[in-house]
Scaffold this active site. Structure first.
Site, short mmCIF file in Angstrom:
data_model
loop_
_atom_site.label_atom_id
_atom_site.label_comp_id
_atom_site.label_asym_id
_atom_site.label_seq_id
_atom_site.Cartn_x
_atom_site.Cartn_y
_atom_site.Cartn_z
N GLU A 407 -34.69 -94.02 68.98
CA GLU A 407 -33.51 -94.55 69.71
C GLU A 407 -33.91 -95.35 70.86
OE1 GLU A 407 -30.83 -91.66 71.09
OE2 GLU A 407 -30.15 -91.25 68.94
N TYR A 460 -23.25 -89.43 66.71
CA TYR A 460 -22.65 -88.27 67.25
C TYR A 460 -21.00 -88.48 67.15
CZ TYR A 460 -27.26 -86.17 68.15
OH TYR A 460 -28.45 -85.75 67.69
C1 GCB Z 1 -30.21 -88.07 70.50
C2 GCB Z 1 -31.54 -87.98 70.74
C3 GCB Z 1 -31.81 -86.44 71.03
C4 GCB Z 1 -31.07 -85.79 71.66
C5 GCB Z 1 -29.81 -85.77 70.99
C6 GCB Z 1 -28.51 -85.09 71.96
O1 GCB Z 1 -29.73 -89.08 69.84
O2 GCB Z 1 -32.41 -88.58 69.86
O3 GCB Z 1 -33.24 -86.48 71.78
O4 GCB Z 1 -31.58 -84.49 71.97
O5 GCB Z 1 -29.19 -87.11 70.71
O6 GCB Z 1 -28.15 -83.89 71.77
O7 GCB Z 1 -28.04 -85.56 72.77
#
Ligand code: GCB
Length: 604
Positions: A407, A460
């Site tokens: 990322e 997400y």
């Molecule tokens: C992401 C990251 C990771 C985080 C995760 C989160 O995109 O790559 O390192 O821990 O989301 O839980 O926010």
């Protein structure tokens, strides 16, 4: 946090070393510190937990006399599996090595220092600094708080753009070893195969002598020699090879041959011999526009993202935890993981080779967000880190792809040159594996994606976006895949997805942070993945295998809770959803895996 130098002086507690005679009147307070371990969670002192700056470790050890004598005398090497982040090492007061970077090994030839000193006592001193800057990997920045009405004098904080606690310390084993004065410095092995014959190409480099001979023999798991060779470069032919297969893709996954390389050299009238044994897995990796092929067969990554993280030891190597995690991976039916977000211990990688867990081996390039972190200084360091990583892991059959970053701000224009260069360099170092980086940028704006072999995308939906709205996932996830595929015609891995859940928190209908919500979110993702895996989606890696520690913040409850296991490795409800799914996927493949019982886990 006060900028005054806290001189924290530690003793290594490592079975390798003899106890250090304390002399605290010369050094200030000295505390016992285990190695390997992070120092942060060892004491009750919050200033050590959040400490930023220099700490010192010291240990005295007695070397065997035979290490110090001889004609020629052996070469004595001091090796660190890793130390976070910047290390300077002295032996008997002489600086022997400095190293930048927290997740890769470094070593020093200390022969001239220890052989030149009277006696066999060897004092090892390490100064370690965990400060991150815009040019370190991972990057960070120090922010001084100038407002005297709100902060004490010289108050500062360390800012980072990644989501895990910046644990520090000597994280992996420290060893002393010897080689002859002329020795095998490096071996590179690549493999190709067809149905009934495989070729193992090798290259061996020797240091310390030009007049040497090399002989090689490859043994199978029964100890039978299946091929022999000689010289520094060559090819071994293996008839009817046992290929290295991932777990659940074959009834005998992780098949390793053993390559013995024997060097003999004449040096100053003496005949020196060095022998090195390398596990070798015979396998090929290819990427098409919609598939990831291992040994010519389509491979689907059904796996996890991990962290090196645990109570008390932080990121320190912990054998019981490592073995527990592999048992959980096999229970889960996971065939792969990504070393999010830095290279993992060699001990972990050894088990991946042996158990057939396919690895996306990621560099510490996480949180590259600031424009200055795309400049030449950062780029040069990133190239050097990729060299160290490839040198360490190039011979591992489990490593099926390199990931150069997670990322980054790849929507920034300088990301184009940056990733083009890092990826080209990695491919030049290792033409045998695909290279990627993991993105969360918009498909239309990503400047790094043109250079990767596989698109790895994190999302997400219904967590950070549209929180609480599980119903948007089918539409949004389908669009995500279709947009990326239309743009690049490259296979895609869902490299992260998930939801936090606090174990024991329940609600029906599901609400965020409950175990039910985590389960429901996973199921929504799975229904889309089930359609797209028939097309060009080649894998899914849950975020995360286990809960892990982060900086404190309003969205983190004693760390990140997206684990399907707790930090203590107990399953949450989501673990059972994933377990059913992974075993179902494994059972769909033409090769039925062995039925796994808890008993059979112990038999391998
Ligand atoms: C992401 C990251 C990771 C985080 C995760 C989160 O995109 O790559 O390192 O821990 O989301 O839980 O926010």
């Amino acid at each position: 946090r006060i900028k005054e130098q806290l001189i924290v002086k530690f003793l290594f507690l490592n079975s390798l070393f003899l106890p250090f005679p304390r002399n605290s009147c010369q050094t200030g307070p000295v505390i016992d510190m285990p190695v390997p371990a992070s120092f942060n969670d060892i004491t009750q002192d919050p200033s050590l937990e959040n400490y930023i700056g220099w700490v010192w470790y010291e240990k005295e050890v007695l070397l065997p006399l035979r290490w110090l004598q001889g004609d020629p005398a052996p070469r004595v090497v001091l090796r660190f599996g890793s130390a976070h982040y910047y290390s300077i090492v002295w032996v008997n007061g002489v600086q022997v090595v400095e190293h930048e970077g927290g997740h890769l090994p470094f070593e020093a030839d200390i022969s001239s220092v220890v052989q030149g000193s009277p006696g066999s006592l060897c004092r090892i001193t390490v100064a370690l600094n965990n400060t991150l800057t815009p040019h370190t990997l991972p990057p960070g920045s120090i922010q001084y708080m100038a407002d005297k009405s709100r902060y004490p004098k010289n108050y500062f904080v360390q800012n980072t753009k990644f989501d895990f606690f910046n644990y520090a310390g000597i994280h992996r084993p420290v060893v002393l070893y010897t080689t002859p004065a002329a020795y095998i410095d490096d071996i590179t092995v690549t493999t190709t195969s067809s149905d009934s014959v495989a070729m193992v190409q090798y290259q061996v480099s020797v240091v310390g002598s030009t007049a040497n001979s090399l002989s090689l023999s490859l043994r199978d798991q029964e100890g039978k020699v299946v091929a022999t060779g000689d010289g520094p470069v060559g090819e071994l032919k293996v008839l009817n090879p046992n290929l290295w297969w991932p777990y659940l893709m074959h009834e005998n996954p992780g098949y390793l041959y053993s390559l013995e390389v024997r060097m003999q050299a004449q040096l100053g009238g003496a005949l020196l011999e060095d022998v090195y044994t390398l596990p070798v897995g015979i396998r090929t990796v290819h990427v098409t526009s919609s598939q990831f092929l291992i040994n010519g067969r389509p491979f689907y990554f059904h796996g996890v993202n991990k962290h090196e993280d645990a109570d008390i030891r932080g990121k320190g190597l912990d054998w019981p935890l490592i073995v527990k995690d592999f048992n959980l991976l096999r229970w889960l039916g996971a065939n792969s993981f990504r070393t999010s977000h830095y290279p993992y211990a060699e001990e972990i990688m050894d088990l991946c080779d042996a158990y057939g867990i396919a690895v996306i081996d990621e560099s510490p390039g996480v949180g590259i967000k600031l424009p200055e972190s795309f400049g030449n200084r950062s780029l040069q360091h990133h190239l050097a880190v990729m060299e160290e990583l490839v040198r360490r892991d190039k011979n591992r059959p489990s490593v099926v792809m390199w990931s150069v970053a997670n990322e980054p701000a790849s929507e920034l224009p300088p990301a184009a040159h940056y990733f083009k260069t890092v990826i080209a360099h990695t491919k030049a170092l290792d033409p045998s594996r695909p290279v990627t980086f993991v993105t969360d940028a918009n498909y239309a704006l990503d400047h790094g994606a043109p250079y990767v072999d596989v698109i790895c995308v994190n999302s997400y939906f219904s967590w950070y976006h549209d929180p609480g709205h599980l119903e948007v996932i089918p539409l949004q996830l389908t669009a995500q895949f279709e947009n990326w595929y239309k743009t690049y015609q490259k296979p895609i891995i869902q490299s992260e997805y998930g939801a936090d859940s606090v174990p024991g928190l329940h609600s029906d209908p599901p609400m965020m942070f409950t175990e039910e919500y985590q389960q429901a979110l996973l199921r929504e993702y799975h229904s889309v993945l089930d359609k797209k895996r028939k097309e060009y989606v080649i894998g899914e890696l849950i975020w995360n295998f286990a809960d892990f520690m982060t900086n404190q913040g309003t969205t983190r409850v004693l760390g990140n809770k997206k684990g399907i296991f707790t930090r203590q490795r107990q399953p949450k409800a989501a673990a059972f959803v994933l377990r059913d799914r992974y075993w179902k996927i494994a059972n769909e493949s033409s090769c039925l895996p062995p039925a796994i019982t808890s008993h059979s886990l112990f038999l391998k």
